[in-house]
Design a protein around this motif. Sequence first.
Motif, PDB file in Angstrom:
ATOM      1  N   ASN A  14     -47.378  44.855 -49.023  1.00 55.11           N
ATOM      2  CA  ASN A  14     -47.647  45.144 -50.419  1.00 55.11           C
ATOM      3  C   ASN A  14     -49.057  44.667 -50.761  1.00 55.11           C
ATOM      4  N   GLY A  15     -49.839  45.469 -51.487  1.00 52.17           N
ATOM      5  CA  GLY A  15     -51.206  45.136 -51.822  1.00 52.17           C
ATOM      6  C   GLY A  15     -51.333  44.269 -53.060  1.00 52.17           C
ATOM      7  N   PHE A  16     -50.240  44.051 -53.788  1.00 52.03           N
ATOM      8  CA  PHE A  16     -50.300  43.267 -55.018  1.00 52.03           C
ATOM      9  C   PHE A  16     -49.810  41.855 -54.743  1.00 52.03           C
ATOM     10  N   LYS A  17     -50.609  40.883 -55.173  1.00 51.47           N
ATOM     11  CA  LYS A  17     -50.218  39.482 -55.009  1.00 51.47           C
ATOM     12  C   LYS A  17     -50.480  38.757 -56.312  1.00 51.47           C
ATOM     13  N   THR A  18     -49.626  37.830 -56.635  1.00 49.49           N
ATOM     14  CA  THR A  18     -49.837  37.012 -57.823  1.00 49.49           C
ATOM     15  C   THR A  18     -50.554  35.730 -57.418  1.00 49.49           C
ATOM     16  N   PRO A  19     -51.378  35.232 -58.303  1.00 46.06           N
ATOM     17  CA  PRO A  19     -52.058  33.972 -57.980  1.00 46.06           C
ATOM     18  C   PRO A  19     -51.041  32.837 -57.827  1.00 46.06           C
ATOM     19  N   ASP A  20     -51.438  31.821 -57.093  1.00 47.31           N
ATOM     20  CA  ASP A  20     -50.563  30.664 -56.903  1.00 47.31           C
ATOM     21  C   ASP A  20     -50.304  29.990 -58.243  1.00 47.31           C
ATOM     22  N   HIS A  21     -49.091  29.530 -58.456  1.00 44.34           N
ATOM     23  CA  HIS A  21     -48.636  28.808 -59.655  1.00 44.34           C
ATOM     24  C   HIS A  21     -48.838  29.624 -60.932  1.00 44.34           C
ATOM     25  N   PHE A  22     -48.792  30.951 -60.830  1.00 43.07           N
ATOM     26  CA  PHE A  22     -48.995  31.809 -62.008  1.00 43.07           C
ATOM     27  C   PHE A  22     -47.807  31.732 -62.963  1.00 43.07           C
ATOM     28  N   PHE A  23     -46.603  31.766 -62.426  1.00 39.73           N
ATOM     29  CA  PHE A  23     -45.419  31.788 -63.274  1.00 39.73           C
ATOM     30  C   PHE A  23     -44.944  30.396 -63.690  1.00 39.73           C
ATOM     31  N   ASP A  24     -45.591  29.352 -63.237  1.00 41.69           N
ATOM     32  CA  ASP A  24     -45.166  28.001 -63.603  1.00 41.69           C
ATOM     33  C   ASP A  24     -45.372  27.748 -65.095  1.00 41.69           C
ATOM     34  N   ASP A  25     -46.521  28.115 -65.609  1.00 43.97           N
ATOM     35  CA  ASP A  25     -46.791  27.865 -67.029  1.00 43.97           C
ATOM     36  C   ASP A  25     -47.044  29.166 -67.799  1.00 43.97           C
ATOM     37  N   PHE A  26     -46.498  30.272 -67.316  1.00 44.79           N
ATOM     38  CA  PHE A  26     -46.705  31.589 -67.940  1.00 44.79           C
ATOM     39  C   PHE A  26     -46.104  31.641 -69.348  1.00 44.79           C
ATOM     40  N   SER A  27     -44.874  31.199 -69.510  1.00 49.55           N
ATOM     41  CA  SER A  27     -44.226  31.274 -70.817  1.00 49.55           C
ATOM     42  C   SER A  27     -44.941  30.390 -71.832  1.00 49.55           C
ATOM     43  N   ALA A  28     -45.450  29.256 -71.403  1.00 50.15           N
ATOM     44  CA  ALA A  28     -46.169  28.373 -72.333  1.00 50.15           C
ATOM     45  C   ALA A  28     -47.457  29.050 -72.805  1.00 50.15           C
ATOM     46  N   LYS A  29     -48.164  29.743 -71.919  1.00 51.20           N
ATOM     47  CA  LYS A  29     -49.391  30.440 -72.301  1.00 51.20           C
ATOM     48  C   LYS A  29     -49.112  31.565 -73.287  1.00 51.20           C
ATOM     49  N   VAL A  30     -48.062  32.315 -73.040  1.00 48.62           N
ATOM     50  CA  VAL A  30     -47.722  33.429 -73.928  1.00 48.62           C
ATOM     51  C   VAL A  30     -47.359  32.910 -75.307  1.00 48.62           C
ATOM     52  N   LEU A  31     -46.544  31.876 -75.375  1.00 49.57           N
ATOM     53  CA  LEU A  31     -46.160  31.314 -76.670  1.00 49.57           C
ATOM     54  C   LEU A  31     -47.362  30.751 -77.408  1.00 49.57           C
ATOM     55  N   GLN A  32     -48.274  30.164 -76.702  1.00 46.16           N
ATOM     56  CA  GLN A  32     -49.470  29.615 -77.328  1.00 46.16           C
ATOM     57  C   GLN A  32     -50.321  30.736 -77.935  1.00 46.16           C
ATOM     58  N   GLN A  33     -50.457  31.859 -77.220  1.00 46.30           N
ATOM     59  CA  GLN A  33     -51.243  32.975 -77.739  1.00 46.30           C
ATOM     60  C   GLN A  33     -50.562  33.618 -78.937  1.00 46.30           C
ATOM     61  N   ILE A  34     -49.239  33.663 -78.925  1.00 47.58           N
ATOM     62  CA  ILE A  34     -48.510  34.241 -80.062  1.00 47.58           C
ATOM     63  C   ILE A  34     -48.696  33.372 -81.295  1.00 47.58           C
ATOM     64  N   ASN A  35     -48.641  32.061 -81.135  1.00 49.57           N
ATOM     65  CA  ASN A  35     -48.771  31.158 -82.274  1.00 49.57           C
ATOM     66  C   ASN A  35     -50.195  31.127 -82.823  1.00 49.57           C
ATOM     67  N   GLU A  36     -51.190  31.398 -81.998  1.00 51.39           N
ATOM     68  CA  GLU A  36     -52.566  31.374 -82.467  1.00 51.39           C
ATOM     69  C   GLU A  36     -52.874  32.530 -83.409  1.00 51.39           C
ATOM     70  N   ARG A  37     -52.279  33.690 -83.158  1.00 51.38           N
ATOM     71  CA  ARG A  37     -52.549  34.852 -83.992  1.00 51.38           C
ATOM     72  C   ARG A  37     -51.647  34.844 -85.218  1.00 51.38           C
ATOM     73  N   VAL A  39     -51.014  37.159 -88.440  1.00 51.41           N
ATOM     74  CA  VAL A  39     -51.306  38.488 -88.949  1.00 51.41           C
ATOM     75  C   VAL A  39     -51.318  38.435 -90.469  1.00 51.41           C
ATOM     76  N   LYS A  40     -52.376  38.991 -91.031  1.00 52.50           N
ATOM     77  CA  LYS A  40     -52.474  39.061 -92.482  1.00 52.50           C
ATOM     78  C   LYS A  40     -51.625  40.242 -92.955  1.00 52.50           C
ATOM     79  N   VAL A  41     -50.662  39.955 -93.794  1.00 52.96           N
ATOM     80  CA  VAL A  41     -49.743  40.976 -94.277  1.00 52.96           C
ATOM     81  C   VAL A  41     -50.276  41.518 -95.603  1.00 52.96           C
ATOM     82  N   ILE A  42     -50.462  42.836 -95.627  1.00 48.79           N
ATOM     83  CA  ILE A  42     -50.916  43.489 -96.852  1.00 48.79           C
ATOM     84  C   ILE A  42     -49.756  44.321 -97.372  1.00 48.79           C
ATOM     85  N   PRO A  43     -49.257  44.016 -98.545  1.00 43.69           N
ATOM     86  CA  PRO A  43     -48.130  44.800 -99.082  1.00 43.69           C
ATOM     87  C   PRO A  43     -48.552  46.248 -99.334  1.00 43.69           C
TER      88      PRO A  43
END
Length: 135
Positions: A14-37, A39-43
């Motif tokens: 297979n030609g696709f490889k994931t970097p070492d220790h990529f999935f160890d802190d993946f969920s923490a990174k995603v949650l951090q990016q979600i919390n940073e944004r 969204v300004k709600v315009i009614p």
Amino acid sequence: MKAFKLENEPRIKNGFKTPDHFFDDFSAKVLQQINEREVKVIPIYKRKQVIAMIAAVLVIALMIPIVNNYNKSKELDEATLETYLSYQSNLNQYDLIRELDTKDIESINKNIVLEQETLEDVLSSNPNIENLLSE
């Protein structure tokens, strides 16, 4: 034919490889990016352009049936008129001929083009030639 055995054939890596220790802190990174944004709600009711667009769409949607009924032609097409006349039992060819004027007769003469062969075929295949000639 040579038997094919999947286990004995060389496998493609297979030609696709994931970097070492990529999935160890993946969920923490995603949650951090979600919390940073945030969204300004315009009614929607405060946006005048959106309300104007909705009103325009409603006006157009309500006008379509009115325009369709207004543009209907009051003239009869030829097929409808022919069907109506063919089902009227009290009309015959003499009644129709009596209603024709000179313009109608001239337009009929221009539209009808008979070839000599067609005329001969009709006369030879019809057993009542006397009736055709008398009409």
